[in-house]
Design a protein around this motif. Structure first.
Motif, PDB file in Angstrom:
ATOM      1  N   LYS A 241       0.756  -1.225  -0.010  1.00 18.80           N
ATOM      2  CA  LYS A 241      -0.058  -0.038   0.009  1.00 18.80           C
ATOM      3  C   LYS A 241       0.933   1.363   0.147  1.00 18.80           C
ATOM      4  O   LYS A 241       1.966   1.173   0.583  1.00 18.80           O
ATOM      5  N   ASN A 242       0.546   2.195  -0.856  1.00 17.76           N
ATOM      6  CA  ASN A 242       1.061   3.463  -0.732  1.00 17.76           C
ATOM      7  C   ASN A 242       1.629   4.212   0.265  1.00 17.76           C
ATOM      8  O   ASN A 242       2.736   4.837   0.586  1.00 17.76           O
ATOM      9  N   THR A 243       0.615   4.153   1.374  1.00 17.65           N
ATOM     10  CA  THR A 243       0.617   4.797   2.710  1.00 17.65           C
ATOM     11  C   THR A 243       1.821   4.155   3.386  1.00 17.65           C
ATOM     12  O   THR A 243       2.646   4.838   4.075  1.00 17.65           O
ATOM     13  N   LEU A 244       2.033   2.742   3.243  1.00 21.53           N
ATOM     14  CA  LEU A 244       3.171   2.145   3.945  1.00 21.53           C
ATOM     15  C   LEU A 244       4.301   2.239   3.186  1.00 21.53           C
ATOM     16  O   LEU A 244       5.310   2.501   3.917  1.00 21.53           O
ATOM     17  N   VAL A 245       4.530   2.287   2.046  1.00 23.18           N
ATOM     18  CA  VAL A 245       5.632   2.513   1.263  1.00 23.18           C
ATOM     19  C   VAL A 245       6.160   3.936   1.696  1.00 23.18           C
ATOM     20  O   VAL A 245       7.476   4.178   1.936  1.00 23.18           O
ATOM     21  N   LYS A 246       5.354   5.138   1.712  1.00 27.14           N
ATOM     22  CA  LYS A 246       5.618   6.369   1.841  1.00 27.14           C
ATOM     23  C   LYS A 246       6.474   6.331   3.607  1.00 27.14           C
ATOM     24  O   LYS A 246       7.205   7.216   3.759  1.00 27.14           O
ATOM     25  N   ARG A 247       5.860   5.843   4.510  1.00 29.41           N
ATOM     26  CA  ARG A 247       6.301   5.761   5.696  1.00 29.41           C
ATOM     27  C   ARG A 247       7.697   5.182   5.823  1.00 29.41           C
ATOM     28  O   ARG A 247       8.577   5.363   6.428  1.00 29.41           O
ATOM     29  N   ALA A 248       7.788   3.767   4.892  1.00 24.37           N
ATOM     30  CA  ALA A 248       9.011   3.137   5.120  1.00 24.37           C
ATOM     31  C   ALA A 248      10.048   3.895   4.465  1.00 24.37           C
ATOM     32  O   ALA A 248      11.192   3.959   4.845  1.00 24.37           O
ATOM     33  N   ALA A 249       9.784   4.459   3.191  1.00 20.23           N
ATOM     34  CA  ALA A 249      10.638   5.315   2.674  1.00 20.23           C
ATOM     35  C   ALA A 249      11.156   6.531   3.423  1.00 20.23           C
ATOM     36  O   ALA A 249      12.348   6.817   3.558  1.00 20.23           O
ATOM     37  N   ASP A 250      10.384   7.262   4.243  1.00 19.53           N
ATOM     38  CA  ASP A 250      10.646   8.245   5.195  1.00 19.53           C
ATOM     39  C   ASP A 250      11.650   7.703   6.329  1.00 19.53           C
ATOM     40  O   ASP A 250      12.741   8.365   6.605  1.00 19.53           O
ATOM     41  N   ASP A 251      11.385   6.597   7.004  1.00 21.42           N
ATOM     42  CA  ASP A 251      12.174   5.911   7.804  1.00 21.42           C
ATOM     43  C   ASP A 251      13.506   5.477   7.287  1.00 21.42           C
ATOM     44  O   ASP A 251      14.427   5.367   8.025  1.00 21.42           O
ATOM     45  N   ALA A 252      13.561   5.012   5.922  1.00 19.20           N
ATOM     46  CA  ALA A 252      14.973   4.807   5.488  1.00 19.20           C
ATOM     47  C   ALA A 252      15.576   5.894   4.726  1.00 19.20           C
ATOM     48  O   ALA A 252      16.747   5.899   4.228  1.00 19.20           O
ATOM     49  N   GLY A 253      15.242   7.100   4.861  1.00 17.95           N
ATOM     50  CA  GLY A 253      15.719   8.120   4.444  1.00 17.95           C
ATOM     51  C   GLY A 253      15.672   8.345   2.716  1.00 17.95           C
ATOM     52  O   GLY A 253      16.549   8.954   2.349  1.00 17.95           O
ATOM     53  N   VAL A 254      14.825   7.452   2.348  1.00 16.64           N
ATOM     54  CA  VAL A 254      14.600   7.776   0.659  1.00 16.64           C
ATOM     55  C   VAL A 254      13.553   9.024   0.276  1.00 16.64           C
ATOM     56  O   VAL A 254      12.406   8.984   0.801  1.00 16.64           O
TER      57      VAL A 254
END
Length: 203
Positions: A53-66
């Motif tokens: 899901k896009n919401t999860l990917v956005k949060r994950a990208a933020d956490d990873a510094g992407v």
């Protein structure tokens, strides 16, 4: 409070971003489970394809510094996380997208920045790593130690150095530089690395 399963999913995707040498963001519509399984099989062991899901990917990208992917995350999203050679995986994804119009390349992430669709396709269009290494090693044959070190480099880096060397030749009045096989934003260090090799080759 966030649900434990969502927290776990975000952590997993963030770790995939951290471990990847590059990522390719796609949109898939109308693709069966069998087709997605085929894509995963085609990518092999050096890349994985994750639907999320896009919401999860956005949060994950933020956490990873992407950064820079938010604009790509719309519609049903699948991301290829590449651990091996980015060029090989990009070729596989581009070919699969050509054969299966339900998959669309939207962009990606590599070398600390977001990539456009055109840049991902340009990466896929690079010559194979073996061909690039042969060309660059030939041009640098007078500097064997530096040429030998390139055999461990990713194809994208080799391509940039090949282009930098060709650009230098063109600037000195040699053959025109081929522009289709390397990204346009060749880093300045590639040009600096190519310069001493060229000087050695001329001597």
């Amino acid at each position: 409070m966030a649900r434990p399963d969502k927290v776990a999913a975000v952590d997993e995707i963030a770790n995939r971003f951290r471990d990847a040498s590059a990522s390719v963001v796609t949109e898939y519509r109308g693709l069966s489970v069998a087709k997605l399984t085929q894509l995963r099989r085609d990518l092999g062991d050096d890349a994985s394809f994750r639907v999320a899901k896009n919401t999860l990917v956005k949060r994950a990208a933020d956490d990873a510094g992407v950064q820079g992917l938010d604009g790509l995350l719309a519609g049903p999203t699948g991301i290829a996380f590449i651990k091996g050679e980015p060029v090989d995986a990009a070729k596989t994804i581009k070919k699969f997208a050509k054969d299966n119009p339900g998959l669309t390349i939207k962009g990606g992430y590599m070398d600390g920045r977001a990539l456009s669709t055109a840049e991902v396709e340009q990466l896929a269009d690079l010559e194979s790593r073996e061909v690039l290494l042969a060309k660059l090693a030939g041009a640098m044959k007078a500097n064997l130690s530096k040429a030998a070190g390139l055999f461990a480099a990713p194809a994208s880096q080799v391509a940039r150095m090949t282009q930098a060397l060709a650009d230098k030749k063109a600037a000195e009045g040699g053959a025109p530089a081929p522009s289709d096989d390397a990204p346009a934003d060749a880093p300045s260090e590639a040009a600096e690395a190519a310069a001493p090799a060229e000087a050695s080759a001329e001597s």
